[in-house]
Design an enzyme around this catalytic site. Structure first.
Site, PDB file in Angstrom:
ATOM      1  N   SER A  65     -12.336   6.614   0.804  1.00  0.00           N
ATOM      2  CA  SER A  65     -12.373   5.465   1.344  1.00  0.00           C
ATOM      3  C   SER A  65     -12.327   5.523   3.099  1.00  0.00           C
ATOM      4  CB  SER A  65     -11.326   4.523   0.776  1.00  0.00           C
ATOM      5  OG  SER A  65      -9.887   4.854   1.057  1.00  0.00           O
ATOM      6  N   GLU A  86      -3.626 -10.518  12.102  1.00  0.00           N
ATOM      7  CA  GLU A  86      -2.932 -11.744  11.989  1.00  0.00           C
ATOM      8  C   GLU A  86      -3.613 -12.537  11.341  1.00  0.00           C
ATOM      9  OE1 GLU A  86       0.424 -12.025  12.753  1.00  0.00           O
ATOM     10  OE2 GLU A  86       0.348  -9.861  13.689  1.00  0.00           O
ATOM     11  N   HIS A 129      -6.307   2.209   6.343  1.00  0.00           N
ATOM     12  CA  HIS A 129      -7.927   2.132   6.770  1.00  0.00           C
ATOM     13  C   HIS A 129      -8.234   1.660   7.973  1.00  0.00           C
ATOM     14  CE1 HIS A 129      -7.844   2.029   2.327  1.00  0.00           C
ATOM     15  NE2 HIS A 129      -8.710   2.655   2.325  1.00  0.00           N
TER      16      HIS A 129
END
Length: 255
Positions: free
Chosen positions: A10, A177, A193
């Site tokens: 990934s 956020e 990631h």
């Protein structure tokens, strides 16, 4: 045309527009190359074993040509203790890597091993932890054993993460956020990631090492010293196009 096939998980794979700004370093690698085709076969949530079980390695081997490169980067999914994913670093993980290397060489292609970047894990004192450590070590051992070129993205990324610290690294990972990005309206704290900037600089490092270690002639490289606005240059495919390309490759037409 020479091709570079990417086999990984990934942190390497390309992402669809609905997942931006999450990006894999394989997604931005073409920014640093020219006259060579980058075929990103990496898959989310794939380790060495799952990539093979899903038929992805066989599809690469069916189309790879002599003098092409097979760039292999795994580790983060391999350490997940889940059925069908976990591999022991100095056991099945190494055996799988040997298969990738030997199968590529049997077809006249050149294997390259790339250690996975380290996750963003800091303790409450700001000290960086290295949960992945055994997998890069195991990959380095295979590289020496089989005389395979190694790009140590893990060691390079660890140095960068440490310099930036717990707060500075947030801009490299998918740490958002609430309300910061429309794809993640509730916010997200992903310590594995990368977002576009982190992926871009990791791919720049990989490309630089391909050049420095003589894996491709100099004329195939570009932009290695160019400053980029990652949010502007890292491309994301529309979801429908991404899905169609994935189906085509799964059906056997890798390109």
């Amino acid at each position: 045309m020479t091709a570079i096939y990417l086999a990984g998980g990934s942190t390497v794979c390309s992402r669809r527009r609905s997942m931006a700004p999450m990006a894999g370093w394989g997604q931005s690698l073409p920014l640093f190359l020219q006259g060579v085709e980058v075929v990103n076969c990496a898959r989310a949530d794939a380790g060495t074993k799952r990539f093979v079980d899903g038929g992805h390695l066989d599809r690469i081997l069916d189309t790879i040509k002599p003098e092409d490169l097979l760039v292999v980067s795994f580790g983060l999914s391999d350490m997940q203790e889940r059925p069908g994913r976990y591999t022991e670093p100095f056991g099945e993980f190494q055996s799988d890597l040997r298969r990738y290397v030997n199968e590529a060489r049997d077809r006249g292609a050149h294997p390259v091993l790339v250690t996975s970047h380290e996750p963003r894990i800091f303790d409450r004192f700001g000290n960086m932890r290295r949960p992945l450590m055994m997998y890069p070590a195991a990959m380095r051992e295979v590289a020496v054993e089989l005389t395979v070129p190694l790009i140590d993205l893990n060691e390079w990324s660890t140095g960068w993460w440490r310099r930036l610290g717990p707060d500075g690294t947030k801009s490299l990972f998918v740490y958002l956020e609430p309300g910061e990005h429309p794809n993640y309206p509730g916010g997200v704290a992903d310590h594995v990631h990368l977002r576009s900037r982190g992926a871009l600089e990791c791919s720049r490092f990989v490309a630089s090492q391909l050049l420095v270690q003589g894996m491709l002639p100099a004329q195939f490289f570009r932009n290695l010293e160019t400053g980029f606005d990652a949010d502007q240059v890292v491309e994301f495919l529309d979801d429908a196009v991404f899905d169609q390309m994935t189906k085509t490759r799964v059906a056997g037409g890798m390109k």
